[in-house]
Design a protein around this motif. Structure first.
Motif, PDB file in Angstrom:
ATOM      1  N   UNK A  60      78.535  15.902  -5.878  1.00 25.93           N
ATOM      2  CA  UNK A  60      78.774  16.424  -4.538  1.00 25.93           C
ATOM      3  C   UNK A  60      79.682  17.643  -4.652  1.00 25.93           C
ATOM      4  N   UNK A  61      79.200  18.818  -4.210  1.00 23.40           N
ATOM      5  CA  UNK A  61      79.979  20.044  -4.380  1.00 23.40           C
ATOM      6  C   UNK A  61      81.255  20.048  -3.549  1.00 23.40           C
ATOM      7  N   UNK A  62      81.356  19.155  -2.567  1.00 23.47           N
ATOM      8  CA  UNK A  62      82.580  19.104  -1.771  1.00 23.47           C
ATOM      9  C   UNK A  62      83.698  18.349  -2.489  1.00 23.47           C
ATOM     10  N   UNK A  63      83.386  17.775  -3.649  1.00 21.88           N
ATOM     11  CA  UNK A  63      84.372  17.063  -4.454  1.00 21.88           C
ATOM     12  C   UNK A  63      84.714  17.920  -5.674  1.00 21.88           C
ATOM     13  N   UNK A  64      85.943  18.417  -5.737  1.00 21.48           N
ATOM     14  CA  UNK A  64      86.320  19.338  -6.798  1.00 21.48           C
ATOM     15  C   UNK A  64      86.198  18.699  -8.174  1.00 21.48           C
ATOM     16  N   UNK A  65      86.473  17.419  -8.273  1.00 18.15           N
ATOM     17  CA  UNK A  65      86.346  16.750  -9.569  1.00 18.15           C
ATOM     18  C   UNK A  65      84.914  16.819 -10.074  1.00 18.15           C
ATOM     19  N   UNK A  69      83.461  18.612 -13.501  1.00 14.76           N
ATOM     20  CA  UNK A  69      82.551  17.912 -14.425  1.00 14.76           C
ATOM     21  C   UNK A  69      81.312  18.754 -14.712  1.00 14.76           C
ATOM     22  N   UNK A  70      80.816  19.461 -13.697  1.00 15.77           N
ATOM     23  CA  UNK A  70      79.672  20.351 -13.898  1.00 15.77           C
ATOM     24  C   UNK A  70      80.042  21.463 -14.879  1.00 15.77           C
ATOM     25  N   UNK A 119      82.010  28.371  -6.632  1.00 15.40           N
ATOM     26  CA  UNK A 119      82.088  29.669  -7.301  1.00 15.40           C
ATOM     27  C   UNK A 119      83.372  29.785  -8.109  1.00 15.40           C
ATOM     28  N   UNK A 120      84.479  29.303  -7.564  1.00 15.46           N
ATOM     29  CA  UNK A 120      85.743  29.375  -8.309  1.00 15.46           C
ATOM     30  C   UNK A 120      85.653  28.627  -9.632  1.00 15.46           C
ATOM     31  N   UNK A 121      85.109  27.415  -9.606  1.00 14.42           N
ATOM     32  CA  UNK A 121      85.053  26.598 -10.817  1.00 14.42           C
ATOM     33  C   UNK A 121      84.034  27.123 -11.826  1.00 14.42           C
ATOM     34  N   UNK A 122      82.986  27.811 -11.348  1.00  9.32           N
ATOM     35  CA  UNK A 122      81.993  28.369 -12.264  1.00  9.32           C
ATOM     36  C   UNK A 122      82.396  29.756 -12.760  1.00  9.32           C
ATOM     37  N   UNK A 123      83.383  30.376 -12.124  1.00  9.66           N
ATOM     38  CA  UNK A 123      83.758  31.754 -12.429  1.00  9.66           C
ATOM     39  C   UNK A 123      84.071  31.986 -13.904  1.00  9.66           C
ATOM     40  N   UNK A 124      84.839  31.112 -14.577  1.00  9.08           N
ATOM     41  CA  UNK A 124      85.109  31.361 -15.999  1.00  9.08           C
ATOM     42  C   UNK A 124      83.855  31.325 -16.871  1.00  9.08           C
ATOM     43  N   UNK A 125      82.800  30.695 -16.375  1.00 13.18           N
ATOM     44  CA  UNK A 125      81.560  30.581 -17.142  1.00 13.18           C
ATOM     45  C   UNK A 125      80.569  31.700 -16.834  1.00 13.18           C
ATOM     46  N   UNK A 126      80.829  32.491 -15.795  1.00 12.24           N
ATOM     47  CA  UNK A 126      79.909  33.570 -15.449  1.00 12.24           C
ATOM     48  C   UNK A 126      79.995  34.686 -16.484  1.00 12.24           C
ATOM     49  N   UNK A 127      78.845  35.163 -16.933  1.00  8.55           N
ATOM     50  CA  UNK A 127      78.829  36.313 -17.830  1.00  8.55           C
ATOM     51  C   UNK A 127      79.159  37.570 -17.021  1.00  8.55           C
ATOM     52  N   UNK A 128      79.689  38.584 -17.670  1.00  9.04           N
ATOM     53  CA  UNK A 128      79.857  39.864 -16.990  1.00  9.04           C
ATOM     54  C   UNK A 128      78.473  40.389 -16.603  1.00  9.04           C
ATOM     55  N   UNK A 129      78.358  40.830 -15.368  1.00  3.36           N
ATOM     56  CA  UNK A 129      77.060  41.275 -14.864  1.00  3.36           C
ATOM     57  C   UNK A 129      76.222  40.165 -14.258  1.00  3.36           C
ATOM     58  N   UNK A 130      76.808  38.977 -14.091  1.00  2.00           N
ATOM     59  CA  UNK A 130      76.073  37.857 -13.497  1.00  2.00           C
ATOM     60  C   UNK A 130      75.730  38.133 -12.034  1.00  2.00           C
ATOM     61  N   UNK A 131      74.767  37.366 -11.538  1.00  2.00           N
ATOM     62  CA  UNK A 131      74.389  37.432 -10.132  1.00  2.00           C
ATOM     63  C   UNK A 131      74.812  36.149  -9.435  1.00  2.00           C
ATOM     64  N   UNK A 132      75.638  36.283  -8.401  1.00  2.00           N
ATOM     65  CA  UNK A 132      76.037  35.151  -7.565  1.00  2.00           C
ATOM     66  C   UNK A 132      75.341  35.308  -6.218  1.00  2.00           C
ATOM     67  N   UNK A 133      74.627  34.290  -5.820  1.00  2.00           N
ATOM     68  CA  UNK A 133      73.887  34.303  -4.560  1.00  2.00           C
ATOM     69  C   UNK A 133      74.418  33.176  -3.693  1.00  2.00           C
TER      70      UNK A 133
END
Length: 250
Positions: A60-65, A69-70, A119-133
């Motif tokens: 559930x994306x509303x649960x930060x934990x 884990x993702x 988006x915050x939690x995935x940010x460290x995993x985003x490559x430079x030049x990534x696309x966020x939609x």
């Protein structure tokens, strides 16, 4: 060769509707797609439909934990994220007189809080030049009755996208909003009643669309694919409206 060959995508809320259609489209173009959903049976069915390039993640994306884990799951696989479609969301519709605290909190918890921390939690995993939609909605600016809280939550998404487009520009990360209108998904007609009532609802909604019909989830997914791929590399902070012209009649 697909447009996304060798790339990794994450689609939240990918077990039905626009999320599922987008995940299928990304995988068809070569991406390894992490698909999130809250309910195991629907998620497993979605992954079977998408094919071998899909990896399910129940959470559930509303649960930060769950978001932590993702991120840990993707990290453990040695992957980085090229495309992030923050799509999980939804909500019921009530006029001002009928809005309750529970109604408000439920919608904003998923549509805004969940999206922000995804988006915050995935940010460290985003490559430079990534696309966020980010999946917004034409409800953010159409003013339809009973869409007040839902429309406000999607309005927040549109505003956030414009800010993030500036904040993340140093890494060439593009942040754009997909703004669907009346797309025929399981959620659109869920509260309409039996099949006859749903058919009447389709007629009412279609009457307000210049193209004379509801959109298909695959059409919204094609727009998401455009934002995900290299054809939109000079787009950020934009809103891509997919609504058959409905919002432009106002």
């Amino acid at each position: 060769m697909g447009q996304l060959d060798g790339r990794t995508a994450v689609v939240t809320g990918g077990s039905a509707g626009i999320g599922l259609a987008a995940a299928k489209r990304f995988a068809a173009d070569g991406a390894h797609v992490y698909v999130t959903g809250r309910r195991t049976p629907e998620l497993e069915a979605a992954v079977a439909e998408i094919g071998p390039l899909a990896t399910p993640f129940r959470g559930d994306v509303s649960e930060i934990v769950e978001l932590d884990r993702l991120a840990a799951t993707i990290t453990a696989a040695g992957e980085r994220i090229d495309v992030l479609l923050a799509n999980a969301g939804g909500g019921s519709f009530r006029t001002l007189e009928d809005v309750t605290e529970e109604h408000f909190d439920q919608i904003f918890r998923t549509n805004v809080r969940g999206l922000v921390f995804t988006v915050q939690k995935m940010l460290p995993l985003l490559v430079d030049g990534a696309s966020v939609i980010l999946t917004g909605s034409t409800a953010a600016f159409t003013g339809n009755p009973a869409f007040g809280v839902y429309g406000a939550s999607k309005g927040a998404v549109h505003a956030i996208a414009r800010v993030w487009a500036n904040e993340l520009s140093g890494r060439r990360i593009r942040v754009n909003t997909l703004a669907p209108g009346y797309i025929e998904t399981p959620g659109l007609l869920a509260g309409a009643g039996d099949e006859q009532a749903k058919e009447r609802a389709r007629g009412r909604l279609s009457a307000g669309v210049p193209l004379g019909r509801l959109g298909r989830a695959e059409e919204a997914a094609d727009a998401a694919m455009f934002l995900a791929g290299d054809q939109s590399t000079f787009m950020t902070g934009a809103e891509l409206v997919v609504d058959g012209g409905e919002s432009r009649r106002r």
